[in-house]
Design an enzyme around this catalytic site. Structure first.
Site, PDB file in Angstrom:
ATOM      1  N   GLY A   1       2.124 -13.294 -14.231  1.00  0.00           N
ATOM      2  CA  GLY A   1       0.944 -13.522 -13.390  1.00  0.00           C
ATOM      3  C   GLY A   1      -0.024 -12.374 -13.635  1.00  0.00           C
ATOM      4  N   ALA A   2      -1.312 -12.612 -13.355  1.00  0.00           N
ATOM      5  CA  ALA A   2      -2.286 -11.589 -13.726  1.00  0.00           C
ATOM      6  C   ALA A   2      -3.362 -11.412 -12.680  1.00  0.00           C
ATOM      7  N   SER A   3      -3.010 -11.792 -11.432  1.00  0.00           N
ATOM      8  CA  SER A   3      -4.032 -11.615 -10.416  1.00  0.00           C
ATOM      9  C   SER A   3      -3.654 -10.453  -9.501  1.00  0.00           C
ATOM     10  N   TYR A   4      -4.270 -10.463  -8.346  1.00  0.00           N
ATOM     11  CA  TYR A   4      -4.135  -9.456  -7.296  1.00  0.00           C
ATOM     12  C   TYR A   4      -2.704  -8.893  -7.166  1.00  0.00           C
ATOM     13  N   VAL A   5      -1.765  -9.795  -6.781  1.00  0.00           N
ATOM     14  CA  VAL A   5      -0.407  -9.331  -6.484  1.00  0.00           C
ATOM     15  C   VAL A   5       0.275  -8.814  -7.749  1.00  0.00           C
ATOM     16  N   ALA A   6       0.111  -9.550  -8.860  1.00  0.00           N
ATOM     17  CA  ALA A   6       0.778  -9.165 -10.110  1.00  0.00           C
ATOM     18  C   ALA A   6       0.317  -7.783 -10.572  1.00  0.00           C
TER      19      ALA A   6
ATOM     20  N   LYS B   1       0.845  -1.210   0.000  1.00  0.00           N
ATOM     21  CA  LYS B   1       0.000   0.000   0.000  1.00  0.00           C
ATOM     22  C   LYS B   1       0.876   1.254   0.000  1.00  0.00           C
TER      23      LYS B   1
ATOM     24  N   GLY C   1       8.759 -24.064  14.091  1.00  0.00           N
ATOM     25  CA  GLY C   1       7.954 -25.049  14.797  1.00  0.00           C
ATOM     26  C   GLY C   1       7.678 -26.268  13.925  1.00  0.00           C
TER      27      GLY C   1
ATOM     28  N   HIS D   1     -22.651  15.505  -2.041  1.00  0.00           N
ATOM     29  CA  HIS D   1     -22.249  16.183  -3.263  1.00  0.00           C
ATOM     30  C   HIS D   1     -21.237  17.277  -2.958  1.00  0.00           C
TER      31      HIS D   1
HETATM   32  P1  FAD Z   1       1.225 -14.922   7.536  1.00  0.00           P
HETATM   33  O1  FAD Z   1       0.946 -13.506   7.767  1.00  0.00           O
HETATM   34  O2  FAD Z   1       1.917 -15.276   6.259  1.00  0.00           O
HETATM   35  O3  FAD Z   1       2.103 -15.437   8.773  1.00  0.00           O
HETATM   36  C1  FAD Z   1       2.688 -16.704   8.836  1.00  0.00           C
HETATM   37  C2  FAD Z   1       3.935 -16.625   9.707  1.00  0.00           C
HETATM   38  O4  FAD Z   1       4.354 -17.951  10.057  1.00  0.00           O
HETATM   39  C3  FAD Z   1       5.123 -15.984   8.999  1.00  0.00           C
HETATM   40  O5  FAD Z   1       5.768 -15.068   9.851  1.00  0.00           O
HETATM   41  C4  FAD Z   1       6.037 -17.179   8.706  1.00  0.00           C
HETATM   42  O6  FAD Z   1       7.392 -16.805   8.608  1.00  0.00           O
HETATM   43  C5  FAD Z   1       5.765 -18.048   9.918  1.00  0.00           C
HETATM   44  N1  FAD Z   1       6.094 -19.466   9.760  1.00  0.00           N
HETATM   45  C6  FAD Z   1       5.917 -20.252   8.678  1.00  0.00           C
HETATM   46  N2  FAD Z   1       6.276 -21.523   8.958  1.00  0.00           N
HETATM   47  C7  FAD Z   1       6.689 -21.514  10.254  1.00  0.00           C
HETATM   48  C8  FAD Z   1       7.169 -22.524  11.127  1.00  0.00           C
HETATM   49  N3  FAD Z   1       7.262 -23.786  10.736  1.00  0.00           N
HETATM   50  N4  FAD Z   1       7.517 -22.168  12.383  1.00  0.00           N
HETATM   51  C9  FAD Z   1       7.414 -20.898  12.807  1.00  0.00           C
HETATM   52  N5  FAD Z   1       6.961 -19.901  12.027  1.00  0.00           N
HETATM   53  C10 FAD Z   1       6.588 -20.215  10.766  1.00  0.00           C
HETATM   54  N6  FAD Z   1      -4.318  -8.981   2.503  1.00  0.00           N
HETATM   55  C11 FAD Z   1      -5.190  -7.962   2.717  1.00  0.00           C
HETATM   56  O7  FAD Z   1      -6.129  -8.119   3.504  1.00  0.00           O
HETATM   57  N7  FAD Z   1      -5.041  -6.752   2.100  1.00  0.00           N
HETATM   58  C12 FAD Z   1      -4.022  -6.516   1.246  1.00  0.00           C
HETATM   59  O8  FAD Z   1      -3.913  -5.408   0.706  1.00  0.00           O
HETATM   60  C13 FAD Z   1      -3.081  -7.553   1.004  1.00  0.00           C
HETATM   61  N8  FAD Z   1      -2.034  -7.344   0.192  1.00  0.00           N
HETATM   62  C14 FAD Z   1      -1.108  -8.328   0.025  1.00  0.00           C
HETATM   63  C15 FAD Z   1      -0.024  -8.085  -0.805  1.00  0.00           C
HETATM   64  C16 FAD Z   1       0.919  -9.054  -1.018  1.00  0.00           C
HETATM   65  C17 FAD Z   1       2.112  -8.763  -1.910  1.00  0.00           C
HETATM   66  C18 FAD Z   1       0.788 -10.318  -0.373  1.00  0.00           C
HETATM   67  C19 FAD Z   1       1.820 -11.389  -0.577  1.00  0.00           C
HETATM   68  C20 FAD Z   1      -0.275 -10.578   0.460  1.00  0.00           C
HETATM   69  C21 FAD Z   1      -1.254  -9.584   0.650  1.00  0.00           C
HETATM   70  N9  FAD Z   1      -2.362  -9.799   1.473  1.00  0.00           N
HETATM   71  C22 FAD Z   1      -3.274  -8.791   1.658  1.00  0.00           C
HETATM   72  C23 FAD Z   1      -2.600 -11.110   2.113  1.00  0.00           C
HETATM   73  C24 FAD Z   1      -2.197 -11.121   3.598  1.00  0.00           C
HETATM   74  O9  FAD Z   1      -0.884 -10.646   3.759  1.00  0.00           O
HETATM   75  C25 FAD Z   1      -2.314 -12.552   4.110  1.00  0.00           C
HETATM   76  O10 FAD Z   1      -3.607 -13.040   3.819  1.00  0.00           O
HETATM   77  C26 FAD Z   1      -2.096 -12.633   5.623  1.00  0.00           C
HETATM   78  O11 FAD Z   1      -0.839 -12.137   5.975  1.00  0.00           O
HETATM   79  C27 FAD Z   1      -2.249 -14.090   6.072  1.00  0.00           C
HETATM   80  O12 FAD Z   1      -2.000 -14.192   7.452  1.00  0.00           O
HETATM   81  P2  FAD Z   1      -1.562 -15.577   8.084  1.00  0.00           P
HETATM   82  O13 FAD Z   1      -1.560 -15.362   9.551  1.00  0.00           O
HETATM   83  O14 FAD Z   1      -2.349 -16.673   7.535  1.00  0.00           O
HETATM   84  O15 FAD Z   1      -0.056 -15.826   7.578  1.00  0.00           O
HETATM   85  P1  NA7 Z   2      -3.540 -15.934  -7.411  1.00  0.00           P
HETATM   86  O1  NA7 Z   2      -4.745 -15.147  -7.085  1.00  0.00           O
HETATM   87  O2  NA7 Z   2      -3.509 -17.383  -7.093  1.00  0.00           O
HETATM   88  O3  NA7 Z   2      -3.244 -15.747  -8.974  1.00  0.00           O
HETATM   89  C1  NA7 Z   2      -2.176 -16.344  -9.611  1.00  0.00           C
HETATM   90  C2  NA7 Z   2      -1.974 -15.700 -10.980  1.00  0.00           C
HETATM   91  O4  NA7 Z   2      -0.817 -16.263 -11.597  1.00  0.00           O
HETATM   92  C3  NA7 Z   2      -3.126 -15.944 -11.922  1.00  0.00           C
HETATM   93  O5  NA7 Z   2      -3.225 -14.843 -12.789  1.00  0.00           O
HETATM   94  C4  NA7 Z   2      -2.673 -17.202 -12.675  1.00  0.00           C
HETATM   95  O6  NA7 Z   2      -3.235 -17.326 -13.945  1.00  0.00           O
HETATM   96  C5  NA7 Z   2      -1.197 -16.927 -12.799  1.00  0.00           C
HETATM   97  N1  NA7 Z   2      -0.388 -18.141 -12.924  1.00  0.00           N
HETATM   98  C6  NA7 Z   2      -0.465 -19.269 -12.180  1.00  0.00           C
HETATM   99  N2  NA7 Z   2       0.498 -20.139 -12.550  1.00  0.00           N
HETATM  100  C7  NA7 Z   2       1.178 -19.553 -13.556  1.00  0.00           C
HETATM  101  C8  NA7 Z   2       2.300 -19.941 -14.336  1.00  0.00           C
HETATM  102  N3  NA7 Z   2       2.886 -21.123 -14.162  1.00  0.00           N
HETATM  103  N4  NA7 Z   2       2.767 -19.074 -15.248  1.00  0.00           N
HETATM  104  C9  NA7 Z   2       2.187 -17.879 -15.428  1.00  0.00           C
HETATM  105  N5  NA7 Z   2       1.119 -17.437 -14.729  1.00  0.00           N
HETATM  106  C10 NA7 Z   2       0.628 -18.277 -13.794  1.00  0.00           C
HETATM  107  O7  NA7 Z   2      -2.248 -15.354  -6.732  1.00  0.00           O
HETATM  108  P2  NA7 Z   2      -1.765 -13.911  -6.257  1.00  0.00           P
HETATM  109  O8  NA7 Z   2      -0.346 -14.104  -5.918  1.00  0.00           O
HETATM  110  O9  NA7 Z   2      -2.087 -12.847  -7.207  1.00  0.00           O
HETATM  111  O10 NA7 Z   2      -2.601 -13.648  -4.947  1.00  0.00           O
HETATM  112  C11 NA7 Z   2      -2.630 -14.579  -3.880  1.00  0.00           C
HETATM  113  C12 NA7 Z   2      -3.178 -13.933  -2.670  1.00  0.00           C
HETATM  114  O11 NA7 Z   2      -2.151 -13.128  -2.114  1.00  0.00           O
HETATM  115  C13 NA7 Z   2      -4.348 -13.023  -2.942  1.00  0.00           C
HETATM  116  O12 NA7 Z   2      -5.540 -13.640  -2.568  1.00  0.00           O
HETATM  117  C14 NA7 Z   2      -4.052 -11.813  -2.085  1.00  0.00           C
HETATM  118  O13 NA7 Z   2      -4.814 -11.839  -0.913  1.00  0.00           O
HETATM  119  C15 NA7 Z   2      -2.629 -11.894  -1.694  1.00  0.00           C
HETATM  120  P3  NA7 Z   2      -4.614 -18.157 -14.229  1.00  0.00           P
HETATM  121  O14 NA7 Z   2      -5.720 -17.201 -13.980  1.00  0.00           O
HETATM  122  O15 NA7 Z   2      -4.624 -19.329 -13.266  1.00  0.00           O
HETATM  123  O16 NA7 Z   2      -4.482 -18.581 -15.642  1.00  0.00           O
END
Ligand code: FAD
Ligand code: NA7
Length: 475
Positions: free
Chosen positions: A194-199, A62, A128, A461
């Site tokens: 990739g073409a979803s959220y993160v991409a 963000k 863990g 407005h």
């Molecule tokens: P995590 O937050 O991933 O925490 C897991 C923790 O466990 C980590 O610290 C990891 O290192 C630790 N761990 C793993 N294995 C072990 C082990 N064996 N022993 C000890 N520790 C371990 N969500 C939103 O709501 N809004 C957003 O705008 C948003 N943007 C995002 C952008 C990106 C680029 C990404 C990648 C994610 C985004 N998300 C967003 C998703 C959000 O970050 C996750 O859904 C959320 O952090 C999940 O929380 P969690 O507790 O499941 O896991």
């Molecule tokens: P998503 O939502 O699982 O999307 C993955 C994207 O990557 C999607 O566009 C896929 O295309 C694409 N994809 C998957 N495999 C491949 C390969 N092998 N090559 C090229 N493109 C591929 O993942 P995000 O990382 O965007 O988000 C995950 C969560 O993280 C999301 O919910 C947020 O909360 C944060 P497809 O549509 O399957 O053809």
């Protein structure tokens, strides 16, 4: 309290979900243990406490997105008479990364202080692993082990970026979102795969920061989201400079003098281009390898590694629970992991009976044209209720301030309403401040408001949100 065990509850993974469980349980006077350990990315990137969201997810994302939006305002500043603003000024990547990391470290420090100072929590910066249904092995960075026992165990280990298996050395030749927010060198010309959220979010802010960005799309944009909105996001990004290659994936990636030569096949023809950086955002895999799940009998989906848990977050081993991104079928979002953790502790310790509901969760995709939504997509609504039982209201509009510098593109909103009872079942908004606008509509949808209720609301407005309470045109 069961004196047989060292802890009442032990949490593996200190991210959004895990920290919530720890916090809620300690408030109720429970003896709580937490293991959180960050395994470095293939490039050696590591971070502090708090999990994905504050370190390599929501927060740094963000901040970079906001930086790109602030850059866009340079044009409006110039057009409205602000002196000394250069609309073509460049962003300094190192300054930005330092500022983002300063804010991230502030959050880490808050977590560290809290974990150390709070009575009732024992924090282990260790990996863990389940030994049996009440015993956890804790392994430190030097490989030394200790064992602890707990009545309940909660697994909240989250997920990590996925890599394709068919490209040699792919982990060395690409970066992921785990590396991007602390990257030492500006990414330069970037291919986002990739073409979803993160991409799309990363491609959007990198374009806004001034980099030459191409997105490689395997199939559709934003799978699972309303496809009309997704295509509009793509169009908006295109007119603001992001390039798209659609219908393919990289067939190879090679190092050529420190740059990345990427090849792909499109319409039967091999094509290639050289990039400074390849950012992979092709989804995330549950971080469940080497957790000892199989040995203890916790069932997982063999393909995705995700843990299978029921609605009450119980795994196949009754005293072991799993929450957040590592669980099959959950929305991968911070607030859902948090609410799930809160409800779990209420059910375990204070007679709560609410389970986590994953329908009608509001969310926002922070692309350059932000997209907020809650409820059904048009496709999902048609599939469930049939086209003939729906009214789809739409509105296209331009925010007032965009006219200062003739910003290109338009905003758009959509309401999906059931004809039989007039209930609004889907809300979709593409425009400024989408998260702020959408949060309120999350309540509207949860309360099953009718379109006639919205029609009774007097708009504010001038605002963009007023468009949403006066929509009269339907498809
Ligand atoms: P995590 O937050 O991933 O925490 C897991 C923790 O466990 C980590 O610290 C990891 O290192 C630790 N761990 C793993 N294995 C072990 C082990 N064996 N022993 C000890 N520790 C371990 N969500 C939103 O709501 N809004 C957003 O705008 C948003 N943007 C995002 C952008 C990106 C680029 C990404 C990648 C994610 C985004 N998300 C967003 C998703 C959000 O970050 C996750 O859904 C959320 O952090 C999940 O929380 P969690 O507790 O499941 O896991
Ligand atoms: P998503 O939502 O699982 O999307 C993955 C994207 O990557 C999607 O566009 C896929 O295309 C694409 N994809 C998957 N495999 C491949 C390969 N092998 N090559 C090229 N493109 C591929 O993942 P995000 O990382 O965007 O988000 C995950 C969560 O993280 C999301 O919910 C947020 O909360 C944060 P497809 O549509 O399957 O053809």
């Amino acid at each position: 309290m069961n004196p047989q065990y060292q802890y009442d509850i032990f949490v593996i993974g200190g991210g959004s979900g895990g920290l919530t469980v720890v916090d809620e349980a300690q408030r109720l006077g429970k003896r709580v243990g937490l293991a959180d350990y960050i395994k470095p990315s293939p490039h050696g990137t590591q971070w502090g406490t708090g999990g994905t969201c504050p370190n390599v997810g929501c927060i740094p994302k963000k901040l970079m997105h906001m930086t790109a939006l602030i850059g866009e305002i340079r044009h409006e500043l110039t057009a409205t008479g602000w002196q000394g603003v250069d609309p073509h000024s460049k962003n300094d990547w190192n300054i930005l990364v330092n500022e983002v990391q300063r804010q991230v470290k502030g959050i880490n420090k808050g977590n560290d202080d809290w974990l150390i100072a709070t009575n009732g929590i024992t924090y282990y910066n260790k990996l863990g692993k389940l030994k049996d249904d009440h015993t956890i092995e804790l392994i430190d960075k030097d490989g030394q082990s200790e064992f602890v026992t707990a009545e309940y165990i909660v697994i909240a280990v989250g997920s990590r970026p996925s890599f394709p298996t068919d490209i040699p050395n792919v982990k060395q030749l690409t970066i992921t979102s785990d590396d991007l927010f602390s990257l030492k060198k500006a990414p330069g010309k970037t291919l986002v795969v990739g073409a979803s959220y993160v991409a799309l979010e990363c491609a959007g802010f990198l374009t806004g920061l001034g980099y030459d960005v191409t997105v490689m799309v395997r199939s559709i944009l934003l799978r699972g989201f309303d496809q009309e909105m997704a295509e509009r996001i793509g169009e908006f990004m295109k007119i603001h400079g992001t390039k798209f290659i659609r219908g393919t994936i990289p067939s190879s990636i090679e190092d050529v003098d420190g740059k990345r030569l990427v090849k792909w096949v499109l319409n039967g023809q091999e094509q290639s281009e050289v990039f400074d950086t390849v950012l992979l955002a092709i989804g995330r895999s549950a971080d469940t390898q080497n957790l000892g799940l199989e040995q203890v009998g916790v069932q997982t989906n063999k393909e995705s590694g995700k843990i299978i848990a029921n609605d009450a977050d119980s795994t196949s081993v009754p005293n072991i629970f799993a929450i957040g991104d590592c669980v099959q079928g959950r929305l991968e979002l911070t607030p859902t992991a948090i609410m799930c953790g809160k409800r779990l502790i209420k059910r375990l310790y204070s007679n709560g009976n609410q389970i986590m509901e994953y329908s009608d969760v509001s969310t926002t995709v922070f692309t350059p044209l932000e997209y907020g939504c809650v409820g059904y997509s048009e496709e999902a609504a048609i599939q469930k209720f049939g086209k003939d039982n729906l009214k789809i209201f739409t509105s296209e509009f331009t925010p007032l301030f965009w006219n200062f510098a003739n910003r290109k593109g338009t905003c758009y909103a959509k309401l999906i309403v059931k004809k039989d009872d007039d209930v609004v079942i889907g809300f979709h908004y593409l425009g400024p401040d989408a998260a702020e606008v959408t949060q309120g509509f999350g309540v509207v949808i949860k309360l099953k408001a009718k379109k006639s209720d919205l029609d009774n609301v007097v708009g504010i407005h001038p605002s963009v949100a007023e468009e949403l309470v006066q929509m009269q045109t339907w498809k």
